[in-house]
Write a protein that holds these residues in place. Sequence first.
Motif, PDB file in Angstrom:
ATOM      1  N   GLN A   1       6.700   4.052   5.983  1.00 61.01           N
ATOM      2  CA  GLN A   1       7.932   3.298   6.257  1.00 61.01           C
ATOM      3  C   GLN A   1       9.160   4.100   5.826  1.00 61.01           C
ATOM      4  OE1 GLN A   1       6.844  -0.238   4.089  1.00 61.01           O
ATOM      5  NE2 GLN A   1       6.596  -1.432   5.960  1.00 61.01           N
ATOM      6  N   PHE A   2       9.082   4.703   4.642  1.00 61.00           N
ATOM      7  CA  PHE A   2      10.192   5.561   4.188  1.00 61.00           C
ATOM      8  C   PHE A   2      10.425   6.686   5.184  1.00 61.00           C
ATOM      9  CE2 PHE A   2      10.187   4.108  -0.364  1.00 61.00           C
ATOM     10  CZ  PHE A   2      11.552   3.967  -0.471  1.00 61.00           C
ATOM     11  N   LEU A   3       9.337   7.238   5.710  1.00 62.47           N
ATOM     12  CA  LEU A   3       9.458   8.352   6.639  1.00 62.47           C
ATOM     13  C   LEU A   3      10.209   7.919   7.901  1.00 62.47           C
ATOM     14  CD1 LEU A   3       8.652  11.273   7.300  1.00 62.47           C
ATOM     15  CD2 LEU A   3       6.644  10.363   8.431  1.00 62.47           C
ATOM     16  N   LEU A   4       9.841   6.742   8.445  1.00 58.23           N
ATOM     17  CA  LEU A   4      10.475   6.291   9.684  1.00 58.23           C
ATOM     18  C   LEU A   4      11.969   6.061   9.463  1.00 58.23           C
ATOM     19  CD1 LEU A   4       7.752   3.866  11.057  1.00 58.23           C
ATOM     20  CD2 LEU A   4       8.291   6.186  11.794  1.00 58.23           C
ATOM     21  N   VAL A   5      12.286   5.382   8.340  1.00 59.03           N
ATOM     22  CA  VAL A   5      13.702   5.108   8.069  1.00 59.03           C
ATOM     23  C   VAL A   5      14.454   6.419   7.827  1.00 59.03           C
ATOM     24  CG1 VAL A   5      15.279   4.025   6.456  1.00 59.03           C
ATOM     25  CG2 VAL A   5      13.276   2.808   7.219  1.00 59.03           C
TER      26      VAL A   5
ATOM     27  N   ASP B   1       0.834  -1.196   0.000  1.00 60.49           N
ATOM     28  CA  ASP B   1       0.000   0.000   0.000  1.00 60.49           C
ATOM     29  C   ASP B   1       0.873   1.252   0.000  1.00 60.49           C
ATOM     30  OD1 ASP B   1      -2.357   1.577   0.291  1.00 60.49           O
ATOM     31  OD2 ASP B   1      -1.707   1.909   2.354  1.00 60.49           O
ATOM     32  N   HIS B   2       0.552   2.203  -0.848  1.00 60.25           N
ATOM     33  CA  HIS B   2       1.447   3.345  -1.022  1.00 60.25           C
ATOM     34  C   HIS B   2       1.563   4.178   0.244  1.00 60.25           C
ATOM     35  CE1 HIS B   2      -1.592   6.629  -1.477  1.00 60.25           C
ATOM     36  NE2 HIS B   2      -2.371   5.593  -1.699  1.00 60.25           N
ATOM     37  N   LYS B   3       0.484   4.247   1.034  1.00 57.47           N
ATOM     38  CA  LYS B   3       0.563   5.056   2.256  1.00 57.47           C
ATOM     39  C   LYS B   3       1.477   4.413   3.283  1.00 57.47           C
ATOM     40  CE  LYS B   3      -3.978   7.179   2.113  1.00 57.47           C
ATOM     41  NZ  LYS B   3      -5.273   7.166   2.796  1.00 57.47           N
ATOM     42  N   ILE B   4       1.331   3.078   3.429  1.00 54.64           N
ATOM     43  CA  ILE B   4       2.174   2.385   4.404  1.00 54.64           C
ATOM     44  C   ILE B   4       3.635   2.517   3.993  1.00 54.64           C
ATOM     45  CG2 ILE B   4       2.757   0.124   5.352  1.00 54.64           C
ATOM     46  CD1 ILE B   4       0.215   1.113   6.477  1.00 54.64           C
ATOM     47  N   ILE B   5       3.899   2.339   2.689  1.00 46.69           N
ATOM     48  CA  ILE B   5       5.289   2.426   2.225  1.00 46.69           C
ATOM     49  C   ILE B   5       5.825   3.836   2.456  1.00 46.69           C
ATOM     50  CG2 ILE B   5       6.767   2.285   0.189  1.00 46.69           C
ATOM     51  CD1 ILE B   5       4.883   0.076  -0.800  1.00 46.69           C
ATOM     52  N   GLY B   6       4.977   4.832   2.200  1.00 47.53           N
ATOM     53  CA  GLY B   6       5.398   6.208   2.466  1.00 47.53           C
ATOM     54  C   GLY B   6       5.778   6.397   3.925  1.00 47.53           C
TER      55      GLY B   6
ATOM     56  N   THR C   1      26.796  12.246   3.620  1.00 51.36           N
ATOM     57  CA  THR C   1      26.257  11.095   2.900  1.00 51.36           C
ATOM     58  C   THR C   1      24.896  10.689   3.441  1.00 51.36           C
ATOM     59  OG1 THR C   1      28.527  10.356   2.638  1.00 51.36           O
ATOM     60  CG2 THR C   1      26.807   8.781   2.152  1.00 51.36           C
ATOM     61  N   LEU C   2      24.823  10.553   4.778  1.00 45.54           N
ATOM     62  CA  LEU C   2      23.554  10.107   5.364  1.00 45.54           C
ATOM     63  C   LEU C   2      22.460  11.133   5.113  1.00 45.54           C
ATOM     64  CD1 LEU C   2      24.713   8.551   8.744  1.00 45.54           C
ATOM     65  CD2 LEU C   2      24.017   7.405   6.669  1.00 45.54           C
ATOM     66  N   MET C   3      22.791  12.406   5.274  1.00 49.16           N
ATOM     67  CA  MET C   3      21.763  13.426   5.110  1.00 49.16           C
ATOM     68  C   MET C   3      21.255  13.491   3.680  1.00 49.16           C
ATOM     69  SD  MET C   3      20.807  14.876   7.792  1.00 49.16           S
ATOM     70  CE  MET C   3      21.131  15.594   9.369  1.00 49.16           C
ATOM     71  N   ILE C   4      22.153  13.414   2.709  1.00 44.73           N
ATOM     72  CA  ILE C   4      21.726  13.558   1.320  1.00 44.73           C
ATOM     73  C   ILE C   4      21.020  12.297   0.834  1.00 44.73           C
ATOM     74  CG2 ILE C   4      22.563  13.774  -1.053  1.00 44.73           C
ATOM     75  CD1 ILE C   4      24.783  15.578   0.122  1.00 44.73           C
ATOM     76  N   PHE C   5      21.701  11.156   0.980  1.00 47.80           N
ATOM     77  CA  PHE C   5      21.198   9.951   0.320  1.00 47.80           C
ATOM     78  C   PHE C   5      20.210   9.176   1.176  1.00 47.80           C
ATOM     79  CE2 PHE C   5      25.344  10.675  -1.704  1.00 47.80           C
ATOM     80  CZ  PHE C   5      24.937  10.733  -3.012  1.00 47.80           C
ATOM     81  N   PHE C   6      20.292   9.325   2.498  1.00 43.70           N
ATOM     82  CA  PHE C   6      19.450   8.492   3.355  1.00 43.70           C
ATOM     83  C   PHE C   6      18.417   9.299   4.132  1.00 43.70           C
ATOM     84  CE2 PHE C   6      23.116   5.900   2.513  1.00 43.70           C
ATOM     85  CZ  PHE C   6      22.570   4.652   2.340  1.00 43.70           C
ATOM     86  N   ALA C   7      18.491  10.624   4.099  1.00 46.59           N
ATOM     87  CA  ALA C   7      17.481  11.416   4.816  1.00 46.59           C
ATOM     88  C   ALA C   7      16.694  12.306   3.850  1.00 46.59           C
ATOM     89  CB  ALA C   7      18.132  12.239   5.920  1.00 46.59           C
ATOM     90  N   ILE C   8      17.367  13.230   3.171  1.00 48.87           N
ATOM     91  CA  ILE C   8      16.621  14.203   2.373  1.00 48.87           C
ATOM     92  C   ILE C   8      15.897  13.523   1.213  1.00 48.87           C
ATOM     93  CG2 ILE C   8      16.776  16.268   0.966  1.00 48.87           C
ATOM     94  CD1 ILE C   8      19.219  17.058   2.467  1.00 48.87           C
ATOM     95  N   ILE C   9      16.648  12.749   0.414  1.00 51.69           N
ATOM     96  CA  ILE C   9      16.027  12.173  -0.785  1.00 51.69           C
ATOM     97  C   ILE C   9      14.930  11.176  -0.404  1.00 51.69           C
ATOM     98  CG2 ILE C   9      16.459  10.820  -2.867  1.00 51.69           C
ATOM     99  CD1 ILE C   9      19.078  12.225  -3.188  1.00 51.69           C
ATOM    100  N   PRO C  10      15.149  10.243   0.549  1.00 49.83           N
ATOM    101  CA  PRO C  10      14.032   9.362   0.920  1.00 49.83           C
ATOM    102  C   PRO C  10      12.829  10.121   1.463  1.00 49.83           C
ATOM    103  CG  PRO C  10      16.073   8.453   1.719  1.00 49.83           C
ATOM    104  CD  PRO C  10      16.389   9.809   1.194  1.00 49.83           C
ATOM    105  N   ILE C  11      13.079  11.148   2.294  1.00 48.98           N
ATOM    106  CA  ILE C  11      11.922  11.820   2.890  1.00 48.98           C
ATOM    107  C   ILE C  11      11.182  12.636   1.835  1.00 48.98           C
ATOM    108  CG2 ILE C  11      11.236  13.649   4.483  1.00 48.98           C
ATOM    109  CD1 ILE C  11      13.247  12.578   6.446  1.00 48.98           C
TER     110      ILE C  11
END
Lengths: 443, 419
Positions: free
Chosen positions: B42-46, B35-40, B109-119
């Motif tokens: 999940q991305f937010l939490l990570v 479900d797109h909302k759940i996945i969204g 690295t974490l901020m760009i690739f694992f925080a900003i872009i995923p969020i």
Amino acid sequence: MKPVLWRRLLALLGTAALVALLWLGAKKLQPASNWWGRGWGLPTNFAVHGDSADTIFWWIFWITSFVFVFVQVLLVWFAIKYREQPGRKAVFLHGHTRLEIVWTVIPAIIFAVLVLVSIRSWNEFRYGNETDKNPASILVIAEQFQWNVVYPGHDGELGQYLIYPKLTDKRWPKGSENFREVAGPAATRPSDSVDFVNAWVAANPLGQDLASPHAEDDDPQTPARAVIVPAERSVRIYLTSRDVIHDFFLPNFRVKLDAVPGMRGLIPFTIRKEAVSTQEFNLSDANFPVNMPIWLNQETASTDDNKNYKFTGNPSEYQIMEPHDKKHKTSLLRNMDDLNKAARKRVAARDGIQFANVKDDQLASVLPELKQDLITAGFTKLKVVVHPYEIVCEQLCGANHDTMRGDFYVLSQHDYELFINRYYVAPTTQPAVASTADTAPLK
Amino acid sequence: MAATPQTLIPQFHAGNDHAVHPEMSFLKKYIFSTDHKIIGIQFLLVGLFFLLVGGILALVIRWQLAWPSIRHVPAGTFHPLPFLANWLGWTDGEMPADFYNTVFTMHATLMIFFAIIPILVGVFGNYLIPLMIGAADMALPFMNGLAFWLSLIPGAIMMAGFFLPGGPPQAGWTSYPPLSFLIAGGSGALPSVPSFVAPNGLFEQLVSFLRIGSASAGWQGNWPATPLIMLFITSFCSFAYICTYYINLGSKIGAFALSVVLCGIGGLLVTKGIQFVAIDGQSCWFLSLTLLGFASLLGAVNYLTTVVKLRCPGMTMFRMPLSVWSLFITAILVLLATPVLASALVLNLLDHLRLTSFFIPSGWTFGGKIVTSPNGWSAGGGFPLLHQHLFWFYSHPAVYIMILPAMGMVSDIIAVFAR
């Protein structure tokens, strides 16, 4: 209170906090307090091409600042002006073609003008002094964590550098044909070839091409105490790196280029007269800057027929010798030392203590004595580097990247000629000395 | 009289009023969901987790600025770094330079690739696109979940750098080659195959089965237990996600048992395989971002397909909200730019592991010595600047990947709430 009032109060408080922050920030803004312009503005520019670059910079700065402030003010103002109010209904807007054309065309024109002006400025910088017949060429070889410099010597031409043998080479590079009595790296046992090549590199750290005719009188300095260039003459700094990518940045000269291993970059620029780092001071002058490096050259020496002045290789080793002590000639002052350092050395030698352990109050007594000795030796005036400029490595180059800074001295044209030609002996009646390229220094 | 905009009347639910919703298991509904909302969410939490880690690293950077090293302050004004120096055993009371490089490299690295872009892309793209264009879900729901679960493995690999000998990478978030392929930020040594590390303590020995090599083989991987377990769990979960939808046996218990076995084998293989490549912080960095690029490609393909194919009747391209437009353009940028970054990273990884000379110039020396591969040869003939070109082919669009969704949202929110 009503919720609306709360909201208004919060909005007011937020705005007040924002204004207070801006005001505090603006109070911190101050004009450049130092001669090199280390304030909040740009560092003072001393390069000929720098003015047009700065002009473009400030144009872009003010245009973008204006647009930024304008848009942000509109954003906040509209959010307040068109907030929810009793009786107000949302209006459906489909767009306004004429308005959109206007706000597309205006930025397009601004960008086009900026591009044209920038191209012109860049061309003037990059190709402006290409036709100059007599540029001061300097090779800068970056290395973790130091700057190596090669000066071209009297012929004004640089040789080839960073040419290292490869493990698979059958022969050594020209000029070192018989290095360690083998024909080449590949002629040794494979397990030894790495050691042989490393030994070759240790003997010729900058990988100078010994066969190149221009390399003969080159003056490599590893590491260089400072990069030295002339004013009022076109300077061509060739830039490369021995190991990782570095970046050669001169804030005061609007010059910046990556030093990439395997490539040779070029920085052509001309420095203004007022940038000259040195200034002559009377030794008897009470304001003599005792903490700044002293620049010695042949002219200084000519006051005493060169007797008390000695050149040996590296510029840091030019020195003024003690005139009276004929047997044990000791050095009064070395090139690029400051008076404090010379006095400190003197105290350390006299009292037999470590250089670093000399106390500051001990210097005060020695300084006048040292000055007097220099005057006795015939040096009443000395040139002091009062404005050393800064070289910064602007590319992360390893663990000690923060230590990779350098000094940059600008000499007058005359001084630079003396400096570059300090080994040169004019061929008068004697025939020129035979080339030493085949014999030096790899044996 | 203008025609009534019939197409604006919501028609999507017509005929769907009595759609059958079979009750889903908790696992399918909330964990391995498509479900797109759940996945969204999940991305937010990570993303928030990595935002926290990156934020802590930012505090460490500030800590160094507040108590600078002795060579950066006037004589007599040096003050030892409080707390951190004691905890991490810096006896001279200042932050080591390589530690500082490590911290800001990982922060960026974490901020760009694992925080900003995923969020901004992962969360809002998944959550908002179907809602704002009137689609029931994303066009490729299974792939959408796969993009999330595949982005966890790179996270585990990236975090593993903190635990490996030599520490995380120190070459900056750009990782320019001659610096980045030297181990530990340029100490001169080149990485070698994992050497034997005797597992120390019961916990380390318990997870030995996850390591490559063995005591009897004479060598063993250098991964400590914590990153091994992190990597195993994330790869196990990725396989579990696939098994949830593709293992269909008659009995639920049978399917569950088979799934666990398959996920265990898959997780083990992935964990072991990655150890052959990721042997130090820098190789973890290269491998992690390559795999993460793969995951974001899956996401980008999904956004594009959804926006192009699943708009509800009447939602023409030029009636689409600006948020969706910005995410649409972002997806195009991701699709075009990320493969170039992946190619640069793979070349750099090969240089890093085997000195393959993609970015090493001819006759290159380091620290006054010729640099040879573990096999004892040196080729050279590469071009360090090529990496800059390839890297910035991604990273220049990347700034728009980061800012465009935010700009789209501002355009929508202000316009909607201003009346």
